[in-house]
Design a protein around this motif. Structure first.
Motif, short mmCIF file in Angstrom:
data_model
loop_
_atom_site.label_atom_id
_atom_site.label_comp_id
_atom_site.label_asym_id
_atom_site.label_seq_id
_atom_site.Cartn_x
_atom_site.Cartn_y
_atom_site.Cartn_z
N LEU A 1 0.83 -1.21 0.00
CA LEU A 1 0.00 0.00 0.00
C LEU A 1 0.86 1.26 0.00
O LEU A 1 0.57 2.23 -0.70
N THR B 1 1.54 11.69 -5.69
CA THR B 1 2.35 12.89 -5.67
C THR B 1 2.77 13.26 -7.10
O THR B 1 2.76 14.44 -7.47
N ALA C 1 -0.05 14.94 -8.80
CA ALA C 1 -0.26 16.31 -8.32
C ALA C 1 0.75 17.27 -8.96
O ALA C 1 0.39 18.37 -9.39
N ARG D 1 -16.58 2.91 0.29
CA ARG D 1 -16.89 2.41 1.62
C ARG D 1 -17.99 1.35 1.46
O ARG D 1 -18.64 1.28 0.42
N HIS E 1 -10.88 9.29 10.07
CA HIS E 1 -9.80 8.46 10.60
C HIS E 1 -8.93 7.82 9.53
O HIS E 1 -7.87 7.31 9.83
N HIS E 2 -9.37 7.83 8.26
CA HIS E 2 -8.53 7.30 7.18
C HIS E 2 -7.80 8.41 6.43
O HIS E 2 -7.21 8.14 5.37
N CYS F 1 -5.45 10.67 4.58
CA CYS F 1 -4.19 10.23 3.98
C CYS F 1 -3.03 10.39 4.95
O CYS F 1 -2.72 11.47 5.42
N GLY G 1 0.04 10.19 4.31
CA GLY G 1 1.17 10.93 3.73
C GLY G 1 0.80 12.33 3.27
O GLY G 1 1.56 12.94 2.52
C1 HEM Z 1 -0.59 14.55 -3.31
C2 HEM Z 1 -0.42 13.34 -2.89
C3 HEM Z 1 -1.46 12.44 -2.27
C4 HEM Z 1 -2.83 12.43 -2.39
C5 HEM Z 1 -3.70 13.37 -3.18
C6 HEM Z 1 -3.31 11.35 -1.55
C7 HEM Z 1 -4.65 11.02 -1.38
C8 HEM Z 1 -5.14 10.06 -0.53
C9 HEM Z 1 -6.54 9.78 -0.29
C10 HEM Z 1 -7.70 10.52 -0.94
C11 HEM Z 1 -6.62 8.77 0.60
C12 HEM Z 1 -7.92 8.15 1.16
C13 HEM Z 1 -8.36 8.90 2.37
C14 HEM Z 1 -9.78 8.64 2.78
O1 HEM Z 1 -10.42 7.71 2.30
O2 HEM Z 1 -10.28 9.39 3.63
C15 HEM Z 1 -5.27 8.39 0.94
C16 HEM Z 1 -4.93 7.40 1.84
C17 HEM Z 1 -3.64 7.05 2.13
N1 HEM Z 1 -2.47 7.64 1.64
FE1 HEM Z 1 -2.37 9.23 0.41
N2 HEM Z 1 -2.26 10.73 -0.97
C18 HEM Z 1 -1.10 11.37 -1.37
C19 HEM Z 1 0.19 11.07 -0.98
C20 HEM Z 1 0.54 10.06 -0.14
C21 HEM Z 1 1.89 9.76 0.27
C22 HEM Z 1 3.14 10.53 -0.14
C23 HEM Z 1 1.82 8.66 1.07
C24 HEM Z 1 2.94 7.94 1.73
C25 HEM Z 1 3.51 8.31 2.77
C26 HEM Z 1 0.43 8.30 1.20
C27 HEM Z 1 -0.06 7.26 1.96
C28 HEM Z 1 -1.40 6.99 2.19
C29 HEM Z 1 -1.87 5.95 3.10
C30 HEM Z 1 -1.01 5.00 3.91
C31 HEM Z 1 -3.27 5.99 3.06
C32 HEM Z 1 -4.25 5.10 3.83
C33 HEM Z 1 -4.63 5.79 5.12
C34 HEM Z 1 -5.64 5.01 5.93
O3 HEM Z 1 -6.43 4.25 5.38
O4 HEM Z 1 -5.63 5.14 7.16
N3 HEM Z 1 -0.32 9.17 0.45
N4 HEM Z 1 -4.39 9.19 0.24
#
Ligand code: HEM
Ligand code: SF4
Lengths: 390, 66
Positions: free
Chosen positions: A231, A240, A243, A287, A342-343, A345, A347
């Motif tokens: 993941l 990223t 973006a 969901r 709670h979910h 992002c 990062g």
């Molecule tokens: C501009 C860059 C990014 C965008 C637009 C983005 C967007 C998102 C979105 C929309 C979600 C789902 C959140 C939800 O359902 O409420 C998510 C989850 C997640 N993202 Fe990102 N993300 C980005 C960059 C990153 C980066 C750099 C990482 C790594 C460190 C990352 C790791 C994760 C993880 C681990 C989740 C799951 C969180 C959870 O379920 O608790 N993301 N991201």
């Protein structure tokens, strides 16, 4: 002309559906804010910002099982994204300390150094594809180092990400093959970390954090480690890159904005939020409803899938004035690009900094640029041809 | 003007840090709270705190006007 009903019935947010998605979103917000699509096994979809925020924050009614991704990107539950509370927090806590404002302050310089080198190389080399040369390269280098993915392996990453995220709706077999390859790769990498036969990586990487983590006294199982790595690999690289690419795509056409940001780089963080809002790298997440409920008068049954259209909520006229307009100096910008609740992002703060620093360095080094090929899409991580005077 | 932060709602987006770093502090997991002694917002910090409030995705920050 397709009728509203047909548009609703065939609602999709992948591939070519993205060509006209903002018009589709507008029609859905106005006519069926809680719509029903027949795609991907059938799902409800929400296009109003308020509804999406509510679902994000309501863990009692909504689960992320079997998976948040529509359609799925793995045939196993991914950690932490496909995990519900309370286990979710155990998994998130392992990595949260890596992404606090304090921790991010330490990443400023390394990100900037990489961005500077890439921008110079791009400006000097005479190549024109800003995706390969900059938008994808920056997260590949920075995030892979932070994660502890060895440099010799980076050249393999783009094709895996493309196959898993972008080919899955066109060629599921190819996506599955790439999934297996990524899992085999991490299986091997975990082994190397365990035996410490890895030399490229420093300690303090995401891999180290995951391997050292204990939940209720127990280390993560092999399957948990693999799932978390998989993941992070998908979440940390592509979003990223999208973006950064989308920002450059927009600025190549809005020369006035490009000039303003060059003259006043302090505006870049605000501009970055606006791009995240309007050209969101993650257009939607899913969901599953846990118990019968009602959204805006529409009954939703336990077991129904509900898709949150972040991209539609982010252009909701009830929240933003001139929602369809990309205003680089928009002040109040409470958007859904990183989800919420709670979910949220994990990062998000890193993704933001990579985007902002990337744009700062790119604009410092690369002279005024325009779109080289107007047929290239606003979305995804495909080629972005930029014209500029060398 | 007073500022309040609902820690049950905060999910660590750190938007408040971007707009009013003097007013908010973060724990080791990145969750925010109002810095001690900063609940009463000084006039010079008010614009930043208002922006933090408007940009907090979770609506965790509230402002009580005098
Ligand atoms: C501009 C860059 C990014 C965008 C637009 C983005 C967007 C998102 C979105 C929309 C979600 C789902 C959140 C939800 O359902 O409420 C998510 C989850 C997640 N993202 Fe990102 N993300 C980005 C960059 C990153 C980066 C750099 C990482 C790594 C460190 C990352 C790791 C994760 C993880 C681990 C989740 C799951 C969180 C959870 O379920 O608790 N993301 N991201
Ligand atoms: S912006 Fe809101 S959710 Fe984010 S850290 Fe600040 S208070 Fe918490």
């Amino acid at each position: 002309m397709k009728s509203i009903k047909d548009i609703e019935r065939t609602m999709d947010f992948h591939g070519e559906a993205l060509d006209n998605i903002f018009e589709t979103y507008r029609l859905m917000r106005e006519n069926c804010p809680v719509g029903r699509s027949e795609k991907y096994g059938g799902f409800w979809f929400l296009s109003k910002s308020e509804d999406i925020f509510k679902v994000e924050q309501d863990a009692d009614t909504y689960s992320v099982k079997p998976t948040m991704l529509v359609p799925p990107v793995a045939d196993f539950p991914m950690i932490p994204i496909d995990t519900d509370l309370p286990e979710l927090m155990d998994y998130r806590r392992i990595l949260l300390p890596l992404f606090t404002p304090q921790a991010l302050a330490k990443m400023e310089k390394p990100v900037r150094d990489i961005a500077q080198d890439l921008a110079r190389e791009f400006a000097d080399s005479g190549t024109t594809d800003a995706t390969a040369g900059f938008a994808r390269a920056l997260p590949t280098i920075f995030f892979s180092r932070l994660a502890g993915f060895p440099e010799k392996d980076w050249p393999k990453f783009d094709a895996w990400v493309d196959d898993i995220l972008y080919e899955r709706t066109l060629d599921p077999e190819r996506a599955k093959k790439a999934q297996d390859a990524v899992m085999a790769y991490f299986d091997d990498l975990i082994e190397k970390y365990r035996g410490r036969t890895i030399d490229e990586a420093d300690t303090g990487t995401i891999m180290d954090y995951l391997l050292e983590a204990k939940i209720k006294g127990e280390p993560l199982s092999r399957q948990e480690l693999l799932s978390y790595c998989y993941l992070m690999f998908l979440g940390g690289l592509d979003t990223t890159a999208w973006a950064i690419r989308a920002s450059l795509w927009h600025l190549a056409q809005d020369l006035d904005a490009q000039r303003k940001l060059r003259e006043n780089p302090d505006l870049i963080p605000m501009a970055a939020e606006e791009i995240l809002r309007t050209l969101s790298p993650v257009q939607a997440m899913g969901r599953t409803c846990k118990k019968d409920t009602v959204i805006r008068g529409q009954e939703i049954k336990a077991g129904d899938r509900v898709v949150l259209l972040f991209g539609a909520g982010n252009r909701d006229p009830d929240i933003y004035d001139e929602p369809e307009k990309i205003k680089i100096d928009r002040e109040d910008n409470r958007h859904l690009a990183f989800g919420a609740g709670h979910h949220r992002c994990l990062g998000s703060n890193l993704g933001r900094r990579e985007l902002v620093i990337g744009l700062e360095e790119f604009l410092k080094v690369v002279p005024e640029f325009t779109l080289g090929d107007p047929s290239e899409k606003w979305y995804g991580v495909g080629r972005l041809t930029l014209n500029f005077k060398k | 003007m007073k500022v309040l932060l609902d820690s049950h709602r905060c999910q660590g987006h750190a938007r408040c840090a971007a707009f009013a770093p003097e007013t908010f502090v973060f724990d080791d997991d990145g969750f925010s709270r109002v810095r001690e002694g900063m609940e009463d917002v000084k006039p010079e910090n008010a614009p930043g705190v208002r922006k933090a409030c408007a940009n907090c995705p979770e609506l965790a920050i509230s402002i009580i006007e005098d």
